[in-house]
Design a protein around this motif. Structure first.
Motif, PDB file in Angstrom:
ATOM      1  N   GLU A  37      34.635  27.256  46.886  1.00 19.94           N
ATOM      2  CA  GLU A  37      36.452  27.367  46.610  1.00 19.94           C
ATOM      3  C   GLU A  37      36.381  29.071  46.258  1.00 19.94           C
ATOM      4  N   ILE A  38      35.556  29.844  46.219  1.00 17.77           N
ATOM      5  CA  ILE A  38      35.128  31.475  46.601  1.00 17.77           C
ATOM      6  C   ILE A  38      35.967  31.694  47.938  1.00 17.77           C
ATOM      7  N   GLN A  39      36.047  31.971  48.054  1.00 16.51           N
ATOM      8  CA  GLN A  39      36.654  32.306  49.845  1.00 16.51           C
ATOM      9  C   GLN A  39      35.393  33.866  50.782  1.00 16.51           C
ATOM     10  N   GLY A  40      34.978  32.909  51.573  1.00 17.09           N
ATOM     11  CA  GLY A  40      33.491  34.050  52.287  1.00 17.09           C
ATOM     12  C   GLY A  40      32.624  34.009  51.081  1.00 17.09           C
ATOM     13  N   VAL A  41      32.186  33.288  50.507  1.00 16.05           N
ATOM     14  CA  VAL A  41      30.977  32.265  49.610  1.00 16.05           C
ATOM     15  C   VAL A  41      31.103  30.902  50.496  1.00 16.05           C
ATOM     16  N   TYR A  42      29.432  30.690  50.536  1.00 20.67           N
ATOM     17  CA  TYR A  42      29.046  29.851  51.286  1.00 20.67           C
ATOM     18  C   TYR A  42      27.834  28.791  50.577  1.00 20.67           C
ATOM     19  N   LYS A  43      27.867  27.152  50.413  1.00 23.23           N
ATOM     20  CA  LYS A  43      26.182  26.397  49.878  1.00 23.23           C
ATOM     21  C   LYS A  43      26.358  25.722  50.799  1.00 23.23           C
ATOM     22  N   ILE A 214      20.678  29.223  48.768  1.00 24.19           N
ATOM     23  CA  ILE A 214      21.449  27.871  48.275  1.00 24.19           C
ATOM     24  C   ILE A 214      23.089  28.592  48.876  1.00 24.19           C
ATOM     25  N   TYR A 215      23.056  29.856  48.042  1.00 23.28           N
ATOM     26  CA  TYR A 215      24.213  31.035  48.663  1.00 23.28           C
ATOM     27  C   TYR A 215      23.720  32.143  49.786  1.00 23.28           C
ATOM     28  N   HIS A 216      25.433  31.877  50.256  1.00 28.88           N
ATOM     29  CA  HIS A 216      25.406  32.746  51.268  1.00 28.88           C
ATOM     30  C   HIS A 216      26.993  33.540  50.756  1.00 28.88           C
ATOM     31  N   PHE A 217      26.538  35.098  51.198  1.00 28.92           N
ATOM     32  CA  PHE A 217      27.699  35.374  50.291  1.00 28.92           C
ATOM     33  C   PHE A 217      28.153  36.948  52.034  1.00 28.92           C
ATOM     34  N   ILE A 226      32.093  38.379  42.420  1.00 28.95           N
ATOM     35  CA  ILE A 226      32.470  39.728  41.374  1.00 28.95           C
ATOM     36  C   ILE A 226      34.120  40.145  40.961  1.00 28.95           C
ATOM     37  N   SER A 227      35.011  40.105  41.372  1.00 26.85           N
ATOM     38  CA  SER A 227      36.351  39.818  40.783  1.00 26.85           C
ATOM     39  C   SER A 227      36.511  39.555  40.216  1.00 26.85           C
ATOM     40  N   LYS A 228      36.373  38.157  40.292  1.00 25.64           N
ATOM     41  CA  LYS A 228      36.356  36.794  39.421  1.00 25.64           C
ATOM     42  C   LYS A 228      35.914  36.508  37.688  1.00 25.64           C
TER      43      LYS A 228
END
Length: 291
Positions: A37-43, A214-217, A226-228
């Motif tokens: 749900e966070i743009q640019g963060v993948y799982k 697990i995550y890709h940034f 981080i802004s959230k």
């Protein structure tokens, strides 16, 4: 090389909505990478219930023996460059003697390198890696439980290619905030799937490393994450320049290239040169301050 997070050039490359990636390193199983749900963060999906078995390889613990070979000497030289670079990032921002935790310290190379400059702690859950770290260090403490650290006592926490392995990231960011002093630093280094080498190698790009990662940034994704968070402020982004060569070498091996050393040198260099203009290096270091 330094560049400000808020002034960085925006490199508009987006991963496919869903990618299928093989675990080239160990299991040969296929996983999917999907945007969160966070743009640019993948799982990575699915995350295996017993993910520990995907780490069951000697290659996931650094046991580099001093063989005296040319290859080993080159590795040690590059490793010392990287360690000094990481230590300089700390020394530029906190005083000597400050209290530093290296979270996910592995076999303890960075802990050993900085233990004479800082009051150093390492956290490592894997018993084999932890024992390897304990055999190297003389001053630092190696822990298996971060709750043993008193709250609001740390000046900095470092995660060198560890954050992408953590599934409960929101919970851990809260814990890190609780352990750090006011204005304390959280330093996170992760691979960048919008780098040139990632685009070049596609499904063979070694830094996807599913399912362990697990995550890709993307850079934009980490900035969005981080802004959230109300208690964190992204201060700087810095490159890990040598990572492009190592990742390219592994990617070439996954492609079974007979000239993997030469090709890794070529594409690692191209990736770094392109990143001079886009700031999209193969791995990025995010220097984050607790508010």
């Amino acid at each position: 090389m330094k560049f400000e997070a808020q002034n960085s050039f925006k490199f508009h490359f987006k991963l496919s909505h869903t990618m299928k990636i093989k675990d080239h390193f160990l299991s040969q199983e296929i996983f999917e990478i999907k945007e969160t749900e966070i743009q640019g963060v993948y799982k990575t999906s699915p995350v295996p219930f017993d993910i520990s078995k995907y780490y069951e390889s000697e290659d996931y613990i650094s046991h580099h023996q001093d063989s005296g070979s040319l290859k080993e000497k080159l590795y040690k030289f590059l490793q010392s460059f990287n360690l000094q670079y990481k230590k300089t990032i700390l020394l530029d921002r906190i005083k000597k003697g400050s209290k530093v935790l290296d979270y996910g310290c592995g076999a303890g190379e960075f802990v050993k390198y900085i233990e004479n400059d800082f009051e150093t702690l390492g956290f490592e859950p894997d018993i084999d890696a932890r024992n390897s770290a304990l055999s190297k260090i003389s001053k630092a403490a190696i822990l298996d439980n971060i709750n043993n650290i008193e709250d609001y006592t740390l000046d900095a926490i470092t995660l060198w290619h560890v954050f992408e392995h953590i599934e409960n990231q929101d919970e851990m960011l809260e814990i890190f905030s609780k352990k750090l002093k006011e204005k304390g630093l959280l330093i996170i280094a992760v691979p960048n799937p919008t780098s040139y080498d990632a685009k070049h190698y596609k499904e063979f790009w070694a830094a996807y490393d599913v399912p362990r990662h697990i995550y890709h940034f993307s850079k934009n994704g980490m900035e969005n994450l981080i802004s959230k968070k109300a208690n964190w402020k992204l201060r700087k982004i810095k490159p890990l320049v040598l990572d492009s060569y190592y990742i390219s070498m592994l990617s070439e091996k996954y492609k079974k290239s007979p000239l993997f050393w030469l090709n890794a040198l070529l594409y690692g260099t191209i990736s770094n040169v392109k990143a001079l203009f886009s700031n999209e290096f193969s791995s990025l270091i995010y220097i984050i301050e607790k508010k």
